[in-house]
Design an enzyme around this catalytic site. Structure first.
Site, mmCIF file in Angstrom:
data_model
loop_
_atom_site.group_PDB
_atom_site.id
_atom_site.type_symbol
_atom_site.label_atom_id
_atom_site.label_comp_id
_atom_site.label_asym_id
_atom_site.label_seq_id
_atom_site.Cartn_x
_atom_site.Cartn_y
_atom_site.Cartn_z
ATOM 1 N N HIS A 132 42.427 38.793 35.618
ATOM 2 C CA HIS A 132 41.007 38.496 35.364
ATOM 3 C C HIS A 132 40.441 39.482 34.339
ATOM 4 C CE1 HIS A 132 36.811 37.397 36.082
ATOM 5 N NE2 HIS A 132 36.576 38.687 36.009
ATOM 6 N N HIS A 137 38.612 39.104 30.270
ATOM 7 C CA HIS A 137 37.495 39.814 29.625
ATOM 8 C C HIS A 137 37.816 40.430 28.264
ATOM 9 C CE1 HIS A 137 34.249 40.117 32.677
ATOM 10 N NE2 HIS A 137 35.213 40.089 33.595
ATOM 11 N N GLU A 179 30.609 36.520 32.587
ATOM 12 C CA GLU A 179 31.530 35.927 33.579
ATOM 13 C C GLU A 179 31.697 34.412 33.421
ATOM 14 O OE1 GLU A 179 33.491 37.444 35.659
ATOM 15 O OE2 GLU A 179 32.705 39.480 35.551
ATOM 16 N N SER A 198 39.881 32.745 33.041
ATOM 17 C CA SER A 198 40.988 33.115 33.936
ATOM 18 C C SER A 198 41.199 32.151 35.100
ATOM 19 C CB SER A 198 40.794 34.544 34.471
ATOM 20 O OG SER A 198 39.644 34.618 35.289
#
Ligand code: FE2
Length: 256
Positions: A132, A137, A179, A198
């Protein structure tokens, strides 16, 4: 351990509240099975992302040297990332308290977990793992505007630590951009939020029209409550990454 140890010491010297959470990533300790899990996660996501991720994510993926077959070595990722935007992918022991998290963002150090999910939770983990954090990111941090936005976001939030209501509203800005953000490019909706990058299931659902997509609006985002553990019923699409940088400055004016 010369290089890793000095990197850790240097990072510790720049941070105060976050310093106790910094660790070294012992990359050599990852097992062949863990590299195989990483490879499976990445090869499952890339075909969809090549079509539906924003171009800045895809550029960043290559610029920071991510590989399909091996877990990322964070020292090597940072060595490629830092000359571009000043950001580093900095290993931490796990979930950080808010003040430590914001301090790291403000210092252009992305708190990065080093553990990897196991085969029985390929689709979802309640806490972020290295897949993740790095796959989801870090590629965006190679983009100059996004890089500036995220640092500024950290600084604004660090200044709001005594204001829980303002911080809750800023948390929504993070949620619906970093996010779960969407962006319009070439007449299409593209994904850039790490939760979509993700997660194969959630991304597929969003692309199939399974959630309402609204034009990004700062007021709407600051007022939009969300559940971290559920599929998102509404998401917001920006026109450019300048828009979220400007929105952060506007939120700073209103909430500061
Ligand atoms: Fe995340």
């Amino acid at each position: 351990m010369g290089i890793a140890a000095s990197t850790l010491t240097l990072a510790q010297s720049k941070l105060h509240v976050a310093a106790p959470y910094l660790i070294e990533q012992t990359w050599a300790d990852y097992t062949p099975e863990q590299h195989a899990i990483w490879a499976e996660l990445v090869t499952r996501r890339l075909p969809q992302l090549r079509e539906h991720a924003c171009r800045e994510y895809l550029d960043g993926f290559h610029q920071i040297g991510l590989r399909e077959d091996k877990l990322p070595n964070l020292t090597e990722v940072s060595a490629l990332l830092q000359p571009r935007t000043g950001w580093q992918s900095t290993p931490v022991s796990g979930f950080l308290p808010a003040d430590a998290f914001f301090e790291m963002l403000a210092a252009r150090m992305f708190p990065t977990t080093t553990w990897l999910r196991s085969r029985d939770s390929m689709e979802y983990t309640p806490e972020p793992d290295i897949f993740h954090d790095v796959f989801g990111h870090v590629p965006m941090h190679a983009h100059p505007v996004f890089a500036n936005f995220l640092e500024h976001y950290g600084k604004v939030c660090a200044g709001l630590m005594a204001r829980p209501e303002a911080l809750e509203r800023m948390g929504r800005l993070f949620w619906f951009t970093v996010e779960f953000g969407l962006i319009r490019q070439d007449g299409e909706i593209k994904v850039y939020g790490s939760g979509l990058i993700s997660s194969h299931g959630e991304c597929t659902r969003v692309l199939a029209g399974g959630c309402e997509v609204k034009d990004f609006d700062l007021d709407a985002v600051l007022n939009q409550k969300f559940q971290t553990s559920e599929m998102q019923p509404v998401l917001y699409a920006v026109e450019s990454f300048d828009q979220i940088y400007e929105a952060t400055k506007e939120a700073e004016k209103r909430l500061g």
